[in-house]
Scaffold this motif. Structure first.
Motif, PDB file in Angstrom:
ATOM      1  N   PHE A   1      50.676 129.759  -3.776  1.00 23.03           N
ATOM      2  CA  PHE A   1      51.331 128.621  -4.416  1.00 23.03           C
ATOM      3  C   PHE A   1      51.729 127.552  -3.404  1.00 23.03           C
ATOM      4  CE2 PHE A   1      52.648 131.812  -7.860  1.00 23.03           C
ATOM      5  CZ  PHE A   1      51.550 131.470  -8.655  1.00 23.03           C
ATOM      6  N   ARG A   2      52.180 127.960  -2.232  1.00 21.95           N
ATOM      7  CA  ARG A   2      52.495 126.975  -1.190  1.00 21.95           C
ATOM      8  C   ARG A   2      51.231 126.272  -0.725  1.00 21.95           C
ATOM      9  NH1 ARG A   2      55.213 131.435   0.853  1.00 21.95           N
ATOM     10  NH2 ARG A   2      53.871 131.489   2.701  1.00 21.95           N
ATOM     11  N   LEU A   3      50.149 127.036  -0.570  1.00 24.86           N
ATOM     12  CA  LEU A   3      48.889 126.462  -0.105  1.00 24.86           C
ATOM     13  C   LEU A   3      48.359 125.408  -1.067  1.00 24.86           C
ATOM     14  CD1 LEU A   3      46.718 126.699   2.144  1.00 24.86           C
ATOM     15  CD2 LEU A   3      45.572 128.392   0.712  1.00 24.86           C
ATOM     16  N   LEU A   4      48.641 125.557  -2.352  1.00 23.46           N
ATOM     17  CA  LEU A   4      48.155 124.617  -3.362  1.00 23.46           C
ATOM     18  C   LEU A   4      49.149 123.496  -3.663  1.00 23.46           C
ATOM     19  CD1 LEU A   4      46.506 127.096  -5.877  1.00 23.46           C
ATOM     20  CD2 LEU A   4      45.440 125.846  -3.990  1.00 23.46           C
ATOM     21  N   GLY A   5      50.288 123.479  -2.991  1.00 26.19           N
ATOM     22  CA  GLY A   5      51.254 122.390  -3.167  1.00 26.19           C
ATOM     23  C   GLY A   5      52.169 122.553  -4.362  1.00 26.19           C
ATOM     24  N   TYR A   6      52.384 123.783  -4.824  1.00 24.19           N
ATOM     25  CA  TYR A   6      53.204 123.965  -6.020  1.00 24.19           C
ATOM     26  C   TYR A   6      54.695 123.651  -5.853  1.00 24.19           C
ATOM     27  CZ  TYR A   6      49.765 125.455  -9.397  1.00 24.19           C
ATOM     28  OH  TYR A   6      48.729 125.462 -10.296  1.00 24.19           O
ATOM     29  N   PRO A   7      55.312 123.783  -4.681  1.00 23.64           N
ATOM     30  CA  PRO A   7      56.709 123.335  -4.593  1.00 23.64           C
ATOM     31  C   PRO A   7      56.893 121.871  -4.998  1.00 23.64           C
ATOM     32  CG  PRO A   7      56.192 124.731  -2.725  1.00 23.64           C
ATOM     33  CD  PRO A   7      54.894 124.510  -3.458  1.00 23.64           C
ATOM     34  N   ALA A   8      55.880 121.031  -4.766  1.00 23.20           N
ATOM     35  CA  ALA A   8      55.939 119.642  -5.234  1.00 23.20           C
ATOM     36  C   ALA A   8      55.683 119.572  -6.731  1.00 23.20           C
ATOM     37  CB  ALA A   8      54.923 118.792  -4.473  1.00 23.20           C
ATOM     38  N   VAL A   9      54.745 120.376  -7.224  1.00 24.78           N
ATOM     39  CA  VAL A   9      54.444 120.380  -8.662  1.00 24.78           C
ATOM     40  C   VAL A   9      55.652 120.864  -9.451  1.00 24.78           C
ATOM     41  CG1 VAL A   9      53.002 121.443 -10.439  1.00 24.78           C
ATOM     42  CG2 VAL A   9      51.975 120.682  -8.283  1.00 24.78           C
ATOM     43  N   TRP A  10      56.266 121.933  -9.005  1.00 25.32           N
ATOM     44  CA  TRP A  10      57.423 122.467  -9.724  1.00 25.32           C
ATOM     45  C   TRP A  10      58.576 121.469  -9.741  1.00 25.32           C
ATOM     46  CZ3 TRP A  10      56.572 127.517  -6.579  1.00 25.32           C
ATOM     47  CH2 TRP A  10      55.533 128.250  -7.161  1.00 25.32           C
ATOM     48  N   ARG A  11      58.750 120.707  -8.661  1.00 23.54           N
ATOM     49  CA  ARG A  11      59.753 119.642  -8.675  1.00 23.54           C
ATOM     50  C   ARG A  11      59.383 118.586  -9.705  1.00 23.54           C
ATOM     51  NH1 ARG A  11      64.630 119.605  -8.077  1.00 23.54           N
ATOM     52  NH2 ARG A  11      64.430 120.733  -6.082  1.00 23.54           N
ATOM     53  N   ASP A  12      58.087 118.274  -9.798  1.00 21.15           N
ATOM     54  CA  ASP A  12      57.603 117.301 -10.773  1.00 21.15           C
ATOM     55  C   ASP A  12      57.920 117.748 -12.197  1.00 21.15           C
ATOM     56  OD1 ASP A  12      56.154 114.907 -11.459  1.00 21.15           O
ATOM     57  OD2 ASP A  12      54.414 116.143 -11.955  1.00 21.15           O
ATOM     58  N   MET A  13      57.927 119.047 -12.445  1.00 20.59           N
ATOM     59  CA  MET A  13      58.217 119.565 -13.789  1.00 20.59           C
ATOM     60  C   MET A  13      59.645 119.283 -14.229  1.00 20.59           C
ATOM     61  SD  MET A  13      56.272 123.239 -13.970  1.00 20.59           S
ATOM     62  CE  MET A  13      54.491 123.357 -13.730  1.00 20.59           C
ATOM     63  N   GLU A  14      60.527 118.993 -13.284  1.00 22.76           N
ATOM     64  CA  GLU A  14      61.915 118.723 -13.637  1.00 22.76           C
ATOM     65  C   GLU A  14      62.035 117.524 -14.556  1.00 22.76           C
ATOM     66  OE1 GLU A  14      64.952 120.732 -11.995  1.00 22.76           O
ATOM     67  OE2 GLU A  14      63.141 121.715 -12.720  1.00 22.76           O
ATOM     68  N   GLY A  15      61.029 116.635 -14.521  1.00 25.52           N
ATOM     69  CA  GLY A  15      61.061 115.455 -15.385  1.00 25.52           C
ATOM     70  C   GLY A  15      60.697 115.742 -16.822  1.00 25.52           C
TER      71      GLY A  15
ATOM     72  N   GLY B   1      32.169 125.166  -3.029  1.00 24.91           N
ATOM     73  CA  GLY B   1      31.979 124.253  -4.140  1.00 24.91           C
ATOM     74  C   GLY B   1      32.429 122.868  -3.719  1.00 24.91           C
ATOM     75  N   SER B   2      33.162 122.173  -4.571  1.00 24.95           N
ATOM     76  CA  SER B   2      33.709 120.857  -4.220  1.00 24.95           C
ATOM     77  C   SER B   2      34.902 120.967  -3.293  1.00 24.95           C
ATOM     78  CB  SER B   2      34.133 120.096  -5.484  1.00 24.95           C
ATOM     79  OG  SER B   2      33.017 119.825  -6.291  1.00 24.95           O
ATOM     80  N   GLY B   3      35.428 122.182  -3.131  1.00 24.50           N
ATOM     81  CA  GLY B   3      36.563 122.394  -2.249  1.00 24.50           C
ATOM     82  C   GLY B   3      37.626 123.241  -2.920  1.00 24.50           C
ATOM     83  N   MET B   4      38.729 123.419  -2.225  1.00 24.18           N
ATOM     84  CA  MET B   4      39.855 124.177  -2.775  1.00 24.18           C
ATOM     85  C   MET B   4      40.684 123.290  -3.685  1.00 24.18           C
ATOM     86  SD  MET B   4      43.011 126.035  -0.774  1.00 24.18           S
ATOM     87  CE  MET B   4      43.849 124.476  -0.468  1.00 24.18           C
ATOM     88  N   ILE B   5      41.011 123.783  -4.856  1.00 25.31           N
ATOM     89  CA  ILE B   5      41.833 122.992  -5.768  1.00 25.31           C
ATOM     90  C   ILE B   5      43.130 122.567  -5.079  1.00 25.31           C
ATOM     91  CG2 ILE B   5      40.894 123.954  -7.891  1.00 25.31           C
ATOM     92  CD1 ILE B   5      43.460 125.749  -7.993  1.00 25.31           C
ATOM     93  N   ASN B   6      43.619 121.403  -5.471  1.00 21.79           N
ATOM     94  CA  ASN B   6      44.838 120.838  -4.902  1.00 21.79           C
ATOM     95  C   ASN B   6      45.749 120.477  -6.067  1.00 21.79           C
ATOM     96  OD1 ASN B   6      46.806 119.055  -3.880  1.00 21.79           O
ATOM     97  ND2 ASN B   6      45.471 118.402  -2.210  1.00 21.79           N
ATOM     98  N   ALA B   7      46.661 121.351  -6.395  1.00 25.97           N
ATOM     99  CA  ALA B   7      47.509 121.154  -7.565  1.00 25.97           C
ATOM    100  C   ALA B   7      48.371 119.902  -7.434  1.00 25.97           C
ATOM    101  CB  ALA B   7      48.386 122.386  -7.787  1.00 25.97           C
ATOM    102  N   ALA B   8      48.951 119.691  -6.260  1.00 24.89           N
ATOM    103  CA  ALA B   8      49.836 118.541  -6.072  1.00 24.89           C
ATOM    104  C   ALA B   8      49.087 117.226  -6.269  1.00 24.89           C
ATOM    105  CB  ALA B   8      50.470 118.586  -4.680  1.00 24.89           C
TER     106      ALA B   8
END
Length: 717
Positions: free
Chosen positions: A272-286, A624-631
């Motif tokens: 989850f850290r590798l995919l940027g989820y700490p930023a995504v989870w903060r985004d969910m606060e909205g 493939g096209s690369g590693m997914i980037n959730a953030a």
């Protein structure tokens, strides 16, 4: 019947390096055969070389380092071999070794009967190729009394932006307005003329004896009157001038605070850290992730009684389904609407479907299910899933039996059902006879279907399954499938089906980019990659930095599980493309839930466009096209802003040369094509210059014909 298993791990140089031996007459007689001597070979910057040595006997290359290839490896008579170096295999992560050294151990014997035997050691050296450059960033300082930025852009100058007029008179002596006149005479004369023409003057200021500035009500009319007077040398607008500091671009908004879960084992969930989820989870606060989305997990079933999945699953009376018939299903009944995983006969711990489901949807915070209070040693909080508070639920559909196998027919049927297409189960031995010979439709149509299963079968054999995947895609569902754990290049199905999205696996490398997992099958159909963990047997790694019970935690994927021996929930660390696929499924669901995308095509396009390109430039069989980037895909806010270097070759090997205080780096590498990226990390995952981040990149080819390259300054923008 073909069965599918879960994708889970339980040109020669002309350089001659011959050595001619010297010997005494006695040593060279037939009664004293020449032994094979030790030898030193220096390849320099060449890739290959021919090494020769006179010999009369048999010889075999018994040992060699992995980065050296020798051909042939055995023979009789003179030793004449080609030595080839693959420097990249031996290049350390820090790329700080200017010369590689390795040894060939050659066993030899001469004569018959009481043969003379021995061992020769050939020491081989190879110079590495050099890549230089400098990473540049903005100058930084700290202070409280320094103002930065500027106001709005200054207006353009023009007659419409003036403060009154300026008038100058000529021939002052002849008009009585000479040097002896008072200082305000020019202002008074202009005022009299303007007022005589019914034009108002609100104020005046002498600039010299013959020049004055006046504030007037109608500037254009005043200029016409004064310019008509033959005594006036000129009358012009009192135009505004402006400061000449360029307006500054808007500053970056303040960094958001990353949102880190506090569940007991969440710190070990490095994907989850590798995919940027700490930023995504903060985004969910909205609260933007509000559109309902269903992810169907076609697997071994799920443990509904796992407390960390409470409230995250569609229930048996809400569309969940067990498609297996007795005796394959192992739960004592036939096809029914209860996809509870009874476990595998081959082991007493672990539930594949529960593990996959937890990656997507494990609950955050305190578990509330009753058995957390009666289960000795059970974690009260456990792990977390990617979707957090987004409106995403998992629909379990059981297709994998107690032996860990899934039949093509069952998978095809389940895919159609998950996509909302009607299916008929037919006559079967089953608990719920009402399901027989009736058209059955899924009330929770899945926008995303996860298939963490597959096998290296032929395209022809896979046709029934691929047709079902195509039908599901036509119905609007995005089918995500594990690319397979084949350790090679053979396609796995259903991932290789044209309408499926094949997901390969990456793992941590210790550098600023992940690497291809050794087990992950690599072929042209691979479209995306995601963290699936390392192979603990062939490529063990503990780069995630976590510890479990005081021991470094391996780079495996932690999620929900089940202990069948004790009949209670637990958590398991697994690895495989089975673990990579649900990461992509979760991101697809979040894109739809937030409304960033609205259908399967736009969702897949968004994930491809924002993926972090790894290895060879563009799409390749490894990543493939690369590693997914959730953030990046979800437009999450920046939570960090650090500058760093990313260096990777076309095979996916990652290097992390040291960077000095001036940003200079000097890397010693093998031959190949290298991607050199200087960039900023805005999502806190330690990967610099991703699609949503400032970057400056170069592609460099190193080899015998170009052994040193300086890429110059890399200034991320």
């Amino acid at each position: 019947m073909v069965r599918l298993s879960p994708s889970k791990l339980s040109p020669l140089s002309s350089l001659s390096l011959g050595l001619m031996l010297t010997c005494t007459l006695a040593a060279c007689t037939p009664s004293a055969p020449l032994p094979l001597a030790d030898l030193s070979l220096n390849l320099g910057t060449q890739r290959d070389a021919q090494a020769t040595q006179p010999f009369a006997g048999k010889w075999t290359v018994a040992e060699k380092p992995a980065w050296l290839q020798v051909s042939p490896t055995s023979g009789q008579g003179d030793v004449n071999v080609q030595v080839s170096a693959d420097r990249g295999v031996a290049t350390p992560l820090a790329a700080d070794q200017a010369t590689l050294t390795g040894q060939l151990r050659i066993e030899w014997k001469t004569g018959d009967g009481e043969a003379q035997r021995g061992t020769a050691t050939w020491t081989v050296k190879a110079d590495q190729y050099v890549l230089k450059g400098r990473l540049r960033g903005e100058a930084t300082a700290q202070g409280q009394d320094l103002r930065t930025g500027a106001g709005p852009s200054a207006p353009q100058s023009g007659a419409g932006q003036a403060r009154g007029i300026i008038v100058k008179y000529r021939n002052m002596e002849g008009t009585g307005l000479g040097k002896g006149a008072s200082a305000n005479t020019a202002a008074e004369r202009a005022g009299e003329i303007l007022r005589a023409s019914a034009l108002g003057v609100t104020s005046s200021r002498p600039l010299s004896g013959d020049t004055a500035a006046l504030q007037v009500g109608d500037m254009q009319a005043a200029l016409r009157v004064l310019r008509a007077d033959p005594r006036v040398e000129y009358a012009v607008p009192n135009v505004l001038l402006h400061t000449q500091t360029l307006p500054q671009p808007p500053q970056q908004p303040p960094l958001a605070q990353p949102l880190e879960p506090t569940d007991q084992y969440a710190a070990l969930q490095w994907p989850f850290r590798l995919l940027g989820y700490p930023a995504v989870w903060r985004d969910m606060e909205g609260g933007a992730y509000s559109r309902p989305v269903t992810v169907a997990v076609l697997d071994s079933g799920v443990r509904y009684d796992h407390p960390d999945l409470e409230g995250m699953l569609w229930q048996p009376d809400e569309g969940a389904l067990d498609l297996l018939t007795a005796p394959d299903n192992g739960d004592g009944d036939g096809t029914d609407n209860d996809p509870t995983d009874p476990g595998e006969r081959t082991r007493t711990t672990g539930s594949h479907g529960t593990h996959v489901t937890g990656i997507i949807a494990a609950r955050w915070g305190q578990n509330t299910a009753q058995n957390t209070t009666t289960c000795a040693g059970c974690s009260p909080t456990g792990v977390v899933g990617a979707v957090r508070r987004a409106s995403v639920k998992v629909l379990p559909i059981r297709v994998i039996d107690v032996m860990g196998n899934a039949a093509i027919a069952d998978v095809a049927l389940a895919v159609r059902y998950a996509a909302g297409l009607p299916i008929t189960l037919g006559e079967q031995t089953q608990t719920n006879q009402a399901l027989a010979n009736q058209a059955l439709a899924n009330p929770q149509r899945a926008a995303v279907i996860n298939l963490s299963l597959g096998a290296p079968i032929s395209a022809d054999t896979a046709r029934p399954m691929c047709e079902a995947v195509q039908d599901a895609r036509d119905a609007g569902s995005l089918v995500i499938a594990a690319a397979g754990n084949g350790y090679g290049t053979v396609p796995y199905y259903p991932a290789a089906c044209p309408a499926a999205v094949a997901v390969g696996s990456v793992t941590l490398s210790g550098g600023s980019a992940p690497k291809h997992a050794v087990y992950s099958s690599a072929y042209d159909s691979v479209q995306l990659s995601a963290p699936g963990g390392t192979d603990p047997r062939l490529d063990p790694g503990t780069f995630n930095g976590g510890t479990l019970n005081g021991v470094p935690f391996q780079d495996l994927v932690l999620s929900t599980g089940w202990n069948y021996a004790r009949g209670q929930p637990d958590y398991g660390a697994e690895a495989g493309t089975s673990q990579a696929a649900p990461q992509v499924s979760a991101l697809a669901a979040l894109l739809l839930s937030k409304g960033v995308t609205h259908d399967a095509a736009s969702t897949l396009a968004r994930m491809n466009a924002t993926a972090t390109d790894l290895g060879a430039a563009g799409r390749d069989p490894l990543f493939g096209s690369g590693m997914i980037n959730a953030a990046a895909a979800l437009g999450a806010p920046a939570i960090s802003d650090t500058l760093g270097l990313r260096l990777q070759d076309s095979r996916g090997l990652v290097f992390q040369p040291p960077v000095d205080t001036l940003g200079r780096f000097n890397a010693y590498l093998g031959d190949g094509i290298f991607s050199v990226v200087g960039g900023r990390d805005r999502d806190g995952n330690g990967i610099y210059g991703e699609p949503n981040e400032p970057r400056a990149g170069r592609s460099v080819t190193l080899g015998p014909s170009l052994s040193q390259v300086d890429v110059g300054d890399l200034f991320p923008r």
